[in-house]
Design a protein around this motif. Structure first.
Motif, PDB file in Angstrom:
ATOM      1  N   GLU A 133       0.845  -1.206   0.000  1.00 27.13           N
ATOM      2  CA  GLU A 133       0.000   0.000   0.000  1.00 27.13           C
ATOM      3  C   GLU A 133       0.875   1.249   0.000  1.00 27.13           C
ATOM      4  O   GLU A 133       0.614   2.213  -0.725  1.00 27.13           O
ATOM      5  N   LYS A 134       1.925   1.232   0.822  1.00 29.25           N
ATOM      6  CA  LYS A 134       2.787   2.414   0.909  1.00 29.25           C
ATOM      7  C   LYS A 134       3.535   2.637  -0.406  1.00 29.25           C
ATOM      8  O   LYS A 134       3.754   3.767  -0.831  1.00 29.25           O
ATOM      9  N   ILE A 135       3.925   1.558  -1.054  1.00 30.93           N
ATOM     10  CA  ILE A 135       4.638   1.677  -2.338  1.00 30.93           C
ATOM     11  C   ILE A 135       3.706   2.275  -3.396  1.00 30.93           C
ATOM     12  O   ILE A 135       4.066   3.243  -4.078  1.00 30.93           O
ATOM     13  N   VAL A 136       2.512   1.718  -3.528  1.00 29.86           N
ATOM     14  CA  VAL A 136       1.605   2.214  -4.580  1.00 29.86           C
ATOM     15  C   VAL A 136       1.189   3.656  -4.268  1.00 29.86           C
ATOM     16  O   VAL A 136       1.139   4.505  -5.161  1.00 29.86           O
ATOM     17  N   ALA A 137       0.955   3.945  -2.984  1.00 31.91           N
ATOM     18  CA  ALA A 137       0.610   5.325  -2.593  1.00 31.91           C
ATOM     19  C   ALA A 137       1.742   6.283  -2.971  1.00 31.91           C
ATOM     20  O   ALA A 137       1.506   7.423  -3.374  1.00 31.91           O
ATOM     21  N   GLY A 138       2.977   5.794  -2.835  1.00 30.26           N
ATOM     22  CA  GLY A 138       4.135   6.639  -3.159  1.00 30.26           C
ATOM     23  C   GLY A 138       4.205   7.019  -4.630  1.00 30.26           C
ATOM     24  O   GLY A 138       4.719   8.086  -4.981  1.00 30.26           O
ATOM     25  N   VAL A 139       3.699   6.155  -5.482  1.00 33.57           N
ATOM     26  CA  VAL A 139       3.730   6.419  -6.928  1.00 33.57           C
ATOM     27  C   VAL A 139       2.614   7.393  -7.331  1.00 33.57           C
ATOM     28  O   VAL A 139       2.789   8.195  -8.248  1.00 33.57           O
ATOM     29  N   ALA A 140       1.489   7.324  -6.619  1.00 34.69           N
ATOM     30  CA  ALA A 140       0.291   8.063  -7.070  1.00 34.69           C
ATOM     31  C   ALA A 140       0.409   9.562  -6.843  1.00 34.69           C
ATOM     32  O   ALA A 140       0.992  10.018  -5.856  1.00 34.69           O
ATOM     33  N   LYS A 141      -0.190  10.302  -7.766  1.00 38.69           N
ATOM     34  CA  LYS A 141      -0.213  11.761  -7.636  1.00 38.69           C
ATOM     35  C   LYS A 141      -1.157  12.149  -6.490  1.00 38.69           C
ATOM     36  O   LYS A 141      -0.837  13.014  -5.682  1.00 38.69           O
ATOM     37  N   THR A 142      -2.300  11.515  -6.424  1.00 40.63           N
ATOM     38  CA  THR A 142      -3.292  11.860  -5.401  1.00 40.63           C
ATOM     39  C   THR A 142      -3.721  10.604  -4.638  1.00 40.63           C
ATOM     40  O   THR A 142      -4.097   9.603  -5.242  1.00 40.63           O
ATOM     41  N   PHE A 143      -3.627  10.686  -3.313  1.00 38.95           N
ATOM     42  CA  PHE A 143      -4.074   9.589  -2.441  1.00 38.95           C
ATOM     43  C   PHE A 143      -5.431   9.993  -1.873  1.00 38.95           C
ATOM     44  O   PHE A 143      -5.546  10.960  -1.123  1.00 38.95           O
ATOM     45  N   VAL A 144      -6.460   9.250  -2.252  1.00 39.34           N
ATOM     46  CA  VAL A 144      -7.796   9.477  -1.695  1.00 39.34           C
ATOM     47  C   VAL A 144      -8.076   8.386  -0.662  1.00 39.34           C
ATOM     48  O   VAL A 144      -8.145   7.201  -0.993  1.00 39.34           O
TER      49      VAL A 144
END
Ligand code: 5RP
Length: 218
Positions: free
Chosen positions: A103-114
């Motif tokens: 989760e932390k890895i994918v969140a790190g890639v994303a422009k916006t975390f909802v």
């Protein structure tokens, strides 16, 4: 409104943040499972998803949504995920479902975390929910001793192996007044893969389902 109805309402609201023809970052958990169902209804409008767990991957594929490897994707416009606790600063505890590292890895890639939650997850201070820490198996006892030095009371989550082949320590009795500092300090213990404080990269938007409807915090 019961908790499942709230989870469903917030999952529906999150669809507004999905961009046409995009690849969507998808988290893990019971709230996200409602979101995956909603995503299935608009699957013709997206290219696919990057998933944060084997469990979410299975659900996405079952609905006919293509799941991409993160290594094949250079950017994600949005990552949608739940939380175990979230503050007004949009710092979170995550990892109740043991998927915190991916989760932390994918969140790190994303422009916006909802972040999508029902209002029971909104707290003034993090730490009432035991903090999950993913640990390399051979380091379990050492890391537990180090966590005690940081003031916590770690408990081995029996019988759980993460998607990465590691174990989880749930740390009780932490008053997390400085989440960014504690996130860093725990991650610096050798043998820790990551911990469930999401403060260095918190959420950008929190959608919280209440009896009065879904509230947005930016
Ligand atoms: C999984 C997570 C989840 O987002 C968190 O546990 C919340 O789950 P749920 O929506 O089932 O309450 O971090 O690792």
């Amino acid at each position: 409104m019961d908790q499942n109805a709230k989870k469903q309402a917030v999952a529906k609201a999150a669809i507004d943040y999905v961009e046409q023809d995009s690849i969507v970052g998808v988290g893990t958990g019971s709230t996200v499972n409602f979101f995956i169902e909603e995503l299935g209804k608009i699957k013709h409008k997206i290219e696919g998803a990057v998933s944060s767990s084997e469990a979410s991957t299975e659900k996405l594929k079952a609905l006919g949504i293509e799941v991409f490897e993160l290594n094949d994707v250079s950017n994600l416009s949005v990552y949608i995920d739940g939380a175990d606790e979230v503050t007004e600063h949009k710092h979170m505890i995550k990892g109740g479902g043991a998927a915190l590292t991916r989760e932390k890895i994918v969140a790190g890639v994303a422009k916006t975390f909802v972040c999508i939650v029902d209002d029971s997850k909104r707290v003034p201070v993090l730490g009432n929910f035991p903090l999950p820490v993913e640990v390399i198996p051979m380091a379990r006892s050492f890391v537990a001793r180090e966590l005690v030095k940081l003031g916590g009371d770690p408990e081995y989550r029996q019988g759980v192996v993460t998607d990465n082949g590691n174990v989880i320590l749930d740390v009780h009795n932490l008053d997390i007044l400085n989440p960014r500092e504690l996130e860093q300090a725990i991650n610096n213990i050798p043998g820790v893969v990551t911990n469930g404080i999401f403060a260095l990269r918190g959420a950008d938007i929190v959608l919280s389902a209440t009896d009065e409807g879904v509230k947005t915090f930016k």
